[in-house]
Scaffold this active site. Structure first.
Site, PDB file in Angstrom:
ATOM      1  N   GLU A  29      33.692  30.591  49.950  1.00 50.31           N
ATOM      2  CA  GLU A  29      35.075  30.111  49.927  1.00 50.31           C
ATOM      3  C   GLU A  29      36.111  31.231  50.015  1.00 50.31           C
ATOM      4  O   GLU A  29      37.260  30.977  50.363  1.00 50.31           O
ATOM      5  CB  GLU A  29      35.292  29.277  48.657  1.00 50.31           C
ATOM      6  CG  GLU A  29      34.489  27.996  48.668  1.00 50.31           C
ATOM      7  CD  GLU A  29      34.475  27.287  47.326  1.00 50.31           C
ATOM      8  OE1 GLU A  29      35.177  27.756  46.402  1.00 50.31           O
ATOM      9  OE2 GLU A  29      33.770  26.268  47.189  1.00 50.31           O
ATOM     10  N   GLU A  58      31.163  23.151  47.719  1.00 47.24           N
ATOM     11  CA  GLU A  58      29.915  23.822  47.353  1.00 47.24           C
ATOM     12  C   GLU A  58      28.700  23.098  47.913  1.00 47.24           C
ATOM     13  O   GLU A  58      27.676  23.724  48.206  1.00 47.24           O
ATOM     14  CB  GLU A  58      29.810  23.945  45.834  1.00 47.24           C
ATOM     15  CG  GLU A  58      30.771  24.950  45.220  1.00 47.24           C
ATOM     16  CD  GLU A  58      32.204  24.437  45.160  1.00 47.24           C
ATOM     17  OE1 GLU A  58      33.136  25.269  45.278  1.00 47.24           O
ATOM     18  OE2 GLU A  58      32.386  23.212  45.002  1.00 47.24           O
ATOM     19  N   PHE A  81      32.504  31.406  41.302  1.00 51.85           N
ATOM     20  CA  PHE A  81      32.169  31.253  39.885  1.00 51.85           C
ATOM     21  C   PHE A  81      30.858  30.472  39.716  1.00 51.85           C
ATOM     22  O   PHE A  81      30.591  29.517  40.462  1.00 51.85           O
ATOM     23  CB  PHE A  81      33.296  30.537  39.143  1.00 51.85           C
ATOM     24  CG  PHE A  81      34.574  31.324  39.101  1.00 51.85           C
ATOM     25  CD1 PHE A  81      34.740  32.336  38.166  1.00 51.85           C
ATOM     26  CD2 PHE A  81      35.591  31.074  40.000  1.00 51.85           C
ATOM     27  CE1 PHE A  81      35.911  33.076  38.132  1.00 51.85           C
ATOM     28  CE2 PHE A  81      36.771  31.803  39.963  1.00 51.85           C
ATOM     29  CZ  PHE A  81      36.926  32.815  39.031  1.00 51.85           C
ATOM     30  N   ALA A  82      30.073  30.885  38.734  1.00 55.96           N
ATOM     31  CA  ALA A  82      28.768  30.253  38.523  1.00 55.96           C
ATOM     32  C   ALA A  82      28.883  28.761  38.252  1.00 55.96           C
ATOM     33  O   ALA A  82      27.986  27.992  38.607  1.00 55.96           O
ATOM     34  CB  ALA A  82      28.039  30.946  37.372  1.00 55.96           C
ATOM     35  N   PHE A  84      30.584  26.732  39.787  1.00 55.46           N
ATOM     36  CA  PHE A  84      30.689  26.009  41.046  1.00 55.46           C
ATOM     37  C   PHE A  84      29.319  25.665  41.635  1.00 55.46           C
ATOM     38  O   PHE A  84      29.221  24.829  42.541  1.00 55.46           O
ATOM     39  CB  PHE A  84      31.495  26.820  42.061  1.00 55.46           C
ATOM     40  CG  PHE A  84      32.937  27.078  41.662  1.00 55.46           C
ATOM     41  CD1 PHE A  84      33.486  26.492  40.536  1.00 55.46           C
ATOM     42  CD2 PHE A  84      33.733  27.910  42.432  1.00 55.46           C
ATOM     43  CE1 PHE A  84      34.812  26.740  40.162  1.00 55.46           C
ATOM     44  CE2 PHE A  84      35.048  28.153  42.082  1.00 55.46           C
ATOM     45  CZ  PHE A  84      35.595  27.573  40.944  1.00 55.46           C
ATOM     46  N   HIS A 127      35.290  27.970  34.480  1.00 52.34           N
ATOM     47  CA  HIS A 127      35.044  29.235  35.176  1.00 52.34           C
ATOM     48  C   HIS A 127      34.286  30.239  34.308  1.00 52.34           C
ATOM     49  O   HIS A 127      34.221  31.416  34.659  1.00 52.34           O
ATOM     50  CB  HIS A 127      36.368  29.877  35.609  1.00 52.34           C
ATOM     51  CG  HIS A 127      37.199  29.008  36.491  1.00 52.34           C
ATOM     52  ND1 HIS A 127      38.024  28.024  35.991  1.00 52.34           N
ATOM     53  CD2 HIS A 127      37.329  28.969  37.845  1.00 52.34           C
ATOM     54  CE1 HIS A 127      38.633  27.422  36.995  1.00 52.34           C
ATOM     55  NE2 HIS A 127      38.237  27.965  38.136  1.00 52.34           N
TER      56      HIS A 127
END
Length: 326
Positions: A29, A58, A81-82, A84, A127
């Site tokens: 992204e 995602e 970010f994890a 996501f 986040h």
């Protein structure tokens, strides 16, 4: 050998691997401008045929990564970010983790998912998760959690060169930490832990960003309490270097696990179970975990500090453990 930031080391690894192998492509992204900085400059260097921004979807990113890897590319899918990864999880959990097994090894899936994890930056619950326990449970995903610039570069290379799907988790907002990075091409080996500090009183297994806190706590304990801590950095959680951890526990008889994930079903819980199963006779005190409570990460900085592991919590836990008598 030169001092570099973690983000610089990741960027350097990406440049070297994309130069070495034209099959390496990268998308996500925000990979062109790069808010984090880890992919900055790659678009200008390698062009839109290999570096591409995607829509904010995602599901699209993970599905496209799987298909492109199966078709012969070496894919780096940047999830930002994890958290996501949750919205793109079907392709990861139901496909990437299983297709090599389900095709009898015929399908090679060289895809690297990159994501920033963890709290400490006051960017709220959406986040700030640390979801590597979820990934460890899938059974077909390699998981790398580097703590130093050297390993950030070496593990990124290991992920990209692997024919199996891998997660590369970088400590969100903490990529500015400095460290020595060797010159030339090198790859950090999978499943080989690093002993960051030697000691005979207590073993501390610290994961990713927690290594820095564990090292600071070890210094306090050595200087102020004459407690000598051995700090182990697993570097990869799948595969996990059980032998290194068990050997240290057999020497010290005490184990503290420092993990930024939530306590229930954490990486710390899994490692504690391994030690209880395989080195119970060596333990002279209960195993202790320093983790995050089972709550959403608070937005308020004072509350976030309250739930995050800290040097003070690690020191207090080790002092209590050292006072235990067999």
């Amino acid at each position: 050998m030169a001092k570099k930031r973690i983000i610089q080391a990741i960027n350097e690894a990406l440049v070297e691997e994309m130069t070495r192998d034209e099959r390496v492509i990268l998308f996500g992204e925000d990979v062109e401008i790069s808010l984090f900085g880890d992919t900055r400059g790659l678009s200008q260097r390698f062009g839109p045929s290999r570096i591409r921004n995607t829509p904010i979807s995602e599901t699209l990113i993970t599905g496209m990564a799987l298909g492109a890897a199966a078709a012969g590319h070496r894919v780096v899918a940047h999830m930002m970010f994890a958290n996501f990864t949750y919205t793109g999880f079907d392709s990861i959990a139901n496909q990437a983790a299983k297709l090599r097994y389900m095709t009898g090894g015929q399908a090679r899936l060289p895809v690297t998912y990159v994501a920033a994890y963890g709290g400490g930056r006051s960017i709220a619950a959406h986040h700030s998760d640390t979801p590597y326990p979820l990934l460890m449970n899938l059974g077909g995903i390699r998981v790398a959690v580097p703590a130093t610039p050297e390993d950030a570069k070496g593990l990124m290379k290991a992920c990209i060169r692997s024919d199996s799907p891998s997660f590369f988790l970088e400590a969100g907002g903490r990529g500015g930490e400095m460290g020595e990075v060797p010159d030339g091409d090198y790859v950090t080996p999978w499943g080989q832990a690093a002993v960051r500090c030697t000691g005979g009183d207590v073993t501390v297994v610290a994961i990713g960003s927690m290594v820095k806190l564990a090292m600071a706590a070890a210094e306090v304990l050595r200087n102020e309490h004459s407690i000598h801590v051995e700090v182990i950095d697993p570097r990869t959680l799948v595969p996990l270097d059980e032998a290194c951890i068990l050997s240290s526990v057999e020497k010290t008889g005490r184990l503290v696990l420092v993990d930024e994930s939530r306590d229930s079903c954490s990486a710390a819980s899994h490692i504690a179970a391994i030690v209880a199963d395989k080195a119970f006779g060596s333990l002279r005190a209960p195993i202790r975990r320093v983790t995050v409570p089972d709550v959403a990460m608070p937005y308020a900085p004072n509350l976030e500090r309250l739930v995050m592991p800290s040097v003070e919590r690690i020191v207090a836990t080790i002092q209590q453990l050292k006072d235990c008598r067999p």
